[in-house]
Write an enzyme that holds these catalytic residues in place. Structure first.
Site, short mmCIF file in Angstrom:
data_model
loop_
_atom_site.label_atom_id
_atom_site.label_comp_id
_atom_site.label_asym_id
_atom_site.label_seq_id
_atom_site.Cartn_x
_atom_site.Cartn_y
_atom_site.Cartn_z
N SER A 1 72.13 49.93 78.85
CA SER A 1 73.20 49.11 78.70
C SER A 1 74.43 49.98 78.21
O SER A 1 74.29 51.38 77.88
CB SER A 1 72.91 47.97 77.60
OG SER A 1 72.64 48.26 76.54
N LYS A 2 75.57 49.44 78.04
CA LYS A 2 76.74 50.18 77.87
C LYS A 2 76.58 50.90 76.61
O LYS A 2 77.27 52.15 76.58
CB LYS A 2 77.85 49.12 77.61
CG LYS A 2 78.82 48.84 78.72
CD LYS A 2 79.83 47.63 78.52
CE LYS A 2 80.00 46.85 79.61
NZ LYS A 2 80.83 46.10 79.74
#
Length: 465
Positions: A235-236
């Site tokens: 994820s980010k």
RNA sequence: GACCCUAUCGUCCAGCGGUUUAGGACACCGCCCUUUCACGGCGGUAACACGGGUUCGAAUCCCGUUAGGGUCGCCA
């Protein structure tokens, strides 16, 4: 707005020449490494088949889509070398673009969506509910013949069983992703949709939509996802999730593209190091793996080193100088020939471009900063006489080239009854401030007699206090 | 929870019914080379998730279990 969409499609010269693929990112302010790989696979397929690679910006969420966010994507793709045949030229949604199927910003295609929705409404394929427009989804399982995954039959989930229809236009009038994505692919004549496997389940909706518009859907190829080293989803926040991590972390685009190619695809012959042209030649959809891959930073680092050492001289110089400048070393103050020669001594040595300042920064500082860990050793009493003798020899050297300097040093070592090491080590620290670096003799040749003698003098001065 | 996808060394890949004592690469561990640091050379450790089938024969085909991932939004 750029060229109209009414231009008829040109005749296709060859059966395989009509491939049209696209990368359709949403400008969220960063380019995910997985998105970059999706773009790469699309690009590779287009280049392999002689088709077109199209860039379309899905900027329907006006609130968070800024021009800066679009630039992040454009810059990321350009850095990787993934050029597009059709799409925006700048981050200005109303600005210039190339291609005759534009606009390539969804924010500029509202009228198109409105007309398509009306068509659906008038045919009874969509209806209004609670102020929104919902699509009448098929109740039958949808068959997806995926080029990578194979045949997939997607029945309705238990939740969809309750209400299979889904919203295509929100009550505020904004069309949703599934709708615009399909309309754009249809209008732009996309033949193959190559995207992340996270879209596999959504594909049933997209296929139903295509059919509602009276056309057969494009071919689909869902590629596996990139996971973190520990197997969790990336994820980010995760290290290396953003393209900027590589752009600023000393990686050569050549290496990143090579590494990404190898994640989920293989040439089947155990070759690991590729020039992008070689990948273009061999890449094809059926060879894509079906399972997710974990990102291995160590292997990327190794590939980076391999590419860095193989880089053509000018390219290596360009990238390295850029890294030096970024770190505050003003190479422009020096002779072009000196800079090139200096950078040349780092050739085949750097693991990352960001190692350049620490490795060859000493060429571009007028005074040497001695590594605190090396200072005490350098101050050993015997070094004074040794450096002094070295200075004498180098002051009188007939030529100041690596071979001469080496033989002078070795000759002096023999004379003093020493191995080369006891002379090499203090001299290296004296000239560079560090215990490791480029080949000593070559580095001296580049530095030149004047700088070498000055640096020795500076250290000798510290002995006489 | 339902549905979908996936499953070979720690990691990325090769293998697609017998030629396999399962191959390569990264990482790791030895030794050699060496003016530093590296590079390089040689060697080594290390895997078919589990259980059932099918077959003369399975890492390779089928089913189940387990595990991981994905999708079920008026997000994209």
């Amino acid at each position: 707005m750029c060229a109209s969409r009414t231009t008829p499609a040109r005749p296709q010269p060859m059966p395989n020449m009509n491939v049209r693929v696209r990368f359709a990112p949403s400008p969220t302010g960063y380019l995910h490494i997985g998105g970059a790989r999706t773009a790469l696979f699309n690009w590779l397929y287009a280049r392999h088949t002689g088709g077109k690679f199209i860039l379309r910006v899905e900027d329907t969420d006006a609130a968070r889509n800024t021009q800066e966010a679009v630039d992040v994507i454009l810059n990321g793709l350009r850095w990787l070398g993934l050029d597009w045949d059709e799409g925006p030229i700048t981050s200005d949604a109303t600005g210039p673009c190339k291609g005759d199927r534009g606009p390539y910003y969804q924010s500029q295609r509202k009228e198109l969506y409105r007309r398509r929705v009306e068509a659906l409404l008038s045919h009874g394929l969509a209806y209004e509910a609670d102020g929104a427009v919902k699509f009448r989804m098929t109740r039958e399982p949808v068959v997806i013949d995926d080029l990578v995954v194979g045949r997939v039959v997607r029945p309705l989930t238990d939740r969809e069983e309750l209400d299979p229809d889904f919203v295509i236009v929100r009550s505020d009038g904004e069309p949703v992703f599934h709708l615009v994505n399909v309309i754009d692919d249809l209008e732009m004549g996309i033949t193959h949709v190559i995207r992340g496997e996270d879209h596999l389940s959504n594909t049933a909706k997209h296929i139903a939509l295509f059919r509602a518009f009276g056309v057969e859907p494009p071919h689909y190829a869902h590629i596996p996802l990139i996971l973190n080293p520990d197997g969790s989803k990336m994820s980010k926040r995760d290290q290396g999730a953003s393209m900027t991590y590589y752009m600023e972390g000393g990686y050569a685009p050549e290496a990143v593209v090579n590494y990404l190619s190898l994640l989920g695809w293989s040439s089947k012959d155990n070759q690991e190091i590729f020039q992008i042209a070689q990948v273009v030649e061999r890449f094809d959809l059926p060879q894509i793996l079906r399972h997710n891959a974990r990102f291995d930073h160590e292997k990327l680092n190794w590939l980076n080193f391999e590419h860095l050492r193989k880089l053509e001289g000018d390219r290596f110089n360009e990238l390295t100088v850029h890294a030096l400048n970024k770190a505050g070393y003003e190479t422009a103050k020096y002779d072009l020939a000196y800079v090139k020669a200096a950078v040349g001594t780092a050739r085949e040595k750097l693991k990352k471009l960001t190692d350049a300042p620490g490795y060859i920064g000493f060429y571009f500082r007028e005074s040497v900063e001695i590594d605190p860990a090396e200072a005490p050793k350098l101050q050993a009493p015997e070094n004074e006489a040794r450096l002094h003798r070295l200075r004498q020899a180098y002051a009188a050297a007939p030529q100041f080239d690596a071979a001469t300097l080496e033989s002078l040093l070795k000759g002096l070592a023999t004379e003093l009854g020493l191995k080369a090491g006891p002379l090499v080590h203090p001299l290296r620290v004296t000239l560079t401030g560090k215990s490791s670096g480029p080949s000593l003799y070559h580095l001296m040749e580049v530095l030149g007699r004047e700088r070498v003698l000055n640096r020795i003098d500076a250290v000798l001065a510290t002995f006489r206090r």
